[in-house]
Design an enzyme around this catalytic site. Structure first.
Site, PDB file in Angstrom:
ATOM      1  N   ASP A 190      41.526  31.909  55.122  1.00  0.00           N
ATOM      2  CA  ASP A 190      41.587  31.275  56.349  1.00  0.00           C
ATOM      3  C   ASP A 190      42.414  29.751  55.969  1.00  0.00           C
ATOM      4  OD1 ASP A 190      42.776  30.752  58.208  1.00  0.00           O
ATOM      5  OD2 ASP A 190      40.801  30.668  59.863  1.00  0.00           O
ATOM      6  N   HIS A 213      51.383  30.695  52.336  1.00  0.00           N
ATOM      7  CA  HIS A 213      50.759  32.457  52.440  1.00  0.00           C
ATOM      8  C   HIS A 213      50.771  32.602  50.971  1.00  0.00           C
ATOM      9  CE1 HIS A 213      49.815  33.132  56.238  1.00  0.00           C
ATOM     10  NE2 HIS A 213      51.096  32.631  57.269  1.00  0.00           N
ATOM     11  N   LEU A 239      36.294  47.831  39.448  1.00  0.00           N
ATOM     12  CA  LEU A 239      36.282  46.935  41.814  1.00  0.00           C
ATOM     13  C   LEU A 239      37.380  48.365  42.100  1.00  0.00           C
ATOM     14  CD1 LEU A 239      35.622  45.195  42.485  1.00  0.00           C
ATOM     15  CD2 LEU A 239      37.343  43.621  41.788  1.00  0.00           C
TER      16      LEU A 239
HETATM   17  C1  FPP Z   1      45.553  33.007  57.501  1.00  0.00           C
HETATM   18  O1  FPP Z   1      45.599  31.041  57.114  1.00  0.00           O
HETATM   19  C2  FPP Z   1      46.376  33.837  56.581  1.00  0.00           C
HETATM   20  C3  FPP Z   1      46.686  35.069  56.753  1.00  0.00           C
HETATM   21  C4  FPP Z   1      46.439  35.280  58.217  1.00  0.00           C
HETATM   22  C5  FPP Z   1      47.314  35.604  55.727  1.00  0.00           C
HETATM   23  C6  FPP Z   1      46.944  36.261  53.915  1.00  0.00           C
HETATM   24  C7  FPP Z   1      47.369  37.010  53.685  1.00  0.00           C
HETATM   25  C8  FPP Z   1      47.655  37.029  52.020  1.00  0.00           C
HETATM   26  C9  FPP Z   1      47.266  35.061  51.458  1.00  0.00           C
HETATM   27  C10 FPP Z   1      49.038  38.089  51.438  1.00  0.00           C
HETATM   28  C11 FPP Z   1      47.582  38.760  50.878  1.00  0.00           C
HETATM   29  C12 FPP Z   1      48.247  39.708  50.186  1.00  0.00           C
HETATM   30  C13 FPP Z   1      47.783  40.865  49.810  1.00  0.00           C
HETATM   31  C14 FPP Z   1      48.434  41.526  48.552  1.00  0.00           C
HETATM   32  C15 FPP Z   1      46.168  40.790  49.600  1.00  0.00           C
HETATM   33  P1  FPP Z   1      46.367  31.653  58.566  1.00  0.00           P
HETATM   34  O2  FPP Z   1      47.850  31.778  58.540  1.00  0.00           O
HETATM   35  O3  FPP Z   1      46.196  31.519  59.730  1.00  0.00           O
HETATM   36  O4  FPP Z   1      46.108  29.380  58.367  1.00  0.00           O
HETATM   37  P2  FPP Z   1      45.757  28.515  59.754  1.00  0.00           P
HETATM   38  O5  FPP Z   1      44.754  28.774  60.314  1.00  0.00           O
HETATM   39  O6  FPP Z   1      45.908  27.341  58.950  1.00  0.00           O
HETATM   40  O7  FPP Z   1      46.525  28.503  60.260  1.00  0.00           O
END
Ligand code: FPP
Length: 236
Positions: free
Chosen positions: A17, A34, A128
């Site tokens: 997050d 992201h 893993l």
């Molecule tokens: C939360 O931050 C993050 C997500 C909803 C997306 C996470 C996904 C990735 C990092 C890509 C992963 C890729 C692979 C291959 C596993 P948010 O957008 O909710 O942040 P905020 O709370 O600050 O708005």
């Protein structure tokens, strides 16, 4: 000085997050966060291999996340597609088994194909297990498990009463041990409809660090905190 005993959890799961906030702090679009978040996934995967953690799972996209702006969803799915394609050789090199769990019916065919291909290719790897929860929610998982049990019983003409063991063995995670440690970044302290059933006895670790900044050192801190916990599973 005596060395403190460290307990390595078998299954660590992470609610990633804070990508959006990380990007905003830098005056950038959310997708920038992201993208950097993918680097954290890579660093944590490497660390899990180094530490001998058997299962590392990450909550990449919830059912609720489908409510986000189309542009962000599209960007995230593209990112996922690219990351899987790029990381597959690394999975093979390190004996990592890659898995994706969730409601695939809402994913594009292209992404599903990429996922299927990577899962098949790495299926027999014994190192893993890296598990990505995508289009997933804990309630969805429990409901689909309950439906499977009921359907099976109705087919056999049995009473549709359900036991906890039957739910357990029909969850999408039925062959994965329940998480020992759940990490959530960015200061939020909630479970957000993630693995509701499977986290009944999981240790929670919350950190203020935003996901793109969560790397090996922060992972080690979480493991240190876990080592100090006394797990009693409701017993004395
Ligand atoms: C939360 O931050 C993050 C997500 C909803 C997306 C996470 C996904 C990735 C990092 C890509 C992963 C890729 C692979 C291959 C596993 P948010 O957008 O909710 O942040 P905020 O709370 O600050 O708005």
């Amino acid at each position: 000085m005596t060395k403190e005993k460290t307990t390595i959890p078998q299954h660590v799961t992470i609610i990633m997050d804070g990508n959006g906030r990380w990007a905003k702090l830098r005056g950038q679009e959310r997708l920038f966060g992201h993208k950097e978040g993918v680097e954290s996934v890579r660093a944590c995967t490497e660390f899990a291999v180094e530490k001998g953690i058997k299962y590392l799972s990450v909550f990449a996209f919830s059912e609720e996340n489908w409510e986000r702006p189309a542009e962000e969803i599209e960007g995230l799915m593209q990112l996922m597609l690219k990351a899987i394609a790029m990381e597959t050789p690394l999975f093979q090199k390190n004996g990592i088994r890659f898995r994706v769990i969730g409601d695939f019916s809402r994913l594009s065919q292209k992404l599903r194909n990429e996922i299927d291909e990577c899962m098949k290719l790495t299926e027999t790897n014994t190192g893993l297990q890296l598990i990505v929860f995508l289009s997933y929610s804990g309630k969805w998982d429990i409901v689909q498990a309950a439906n499977k049990v009921v359907e099976e019983k109705m087919r056999k003409g049995e009473q549709p009463t359900i036991t906890a063991e039957e739910i357990d063995s029909n969850l999408s995670t039925s062959d994965i041990p329940h998480p020992d440690l759940l990490i959530r970044t960015s200061g939020e302290q909630r479970i957000s409809n993630y693995m509701l059933w499977q986290t009944a006895y999981t240790e929670y670790y919350f950190t203020e660090v935003l996901w793109p900044d969560f790397r090996k050192m922060e992972f080690q801190q979480a493991l240190d905190a876990y080592s100090k916990r006394e797990r009693r599973f409701g017993k004395v």
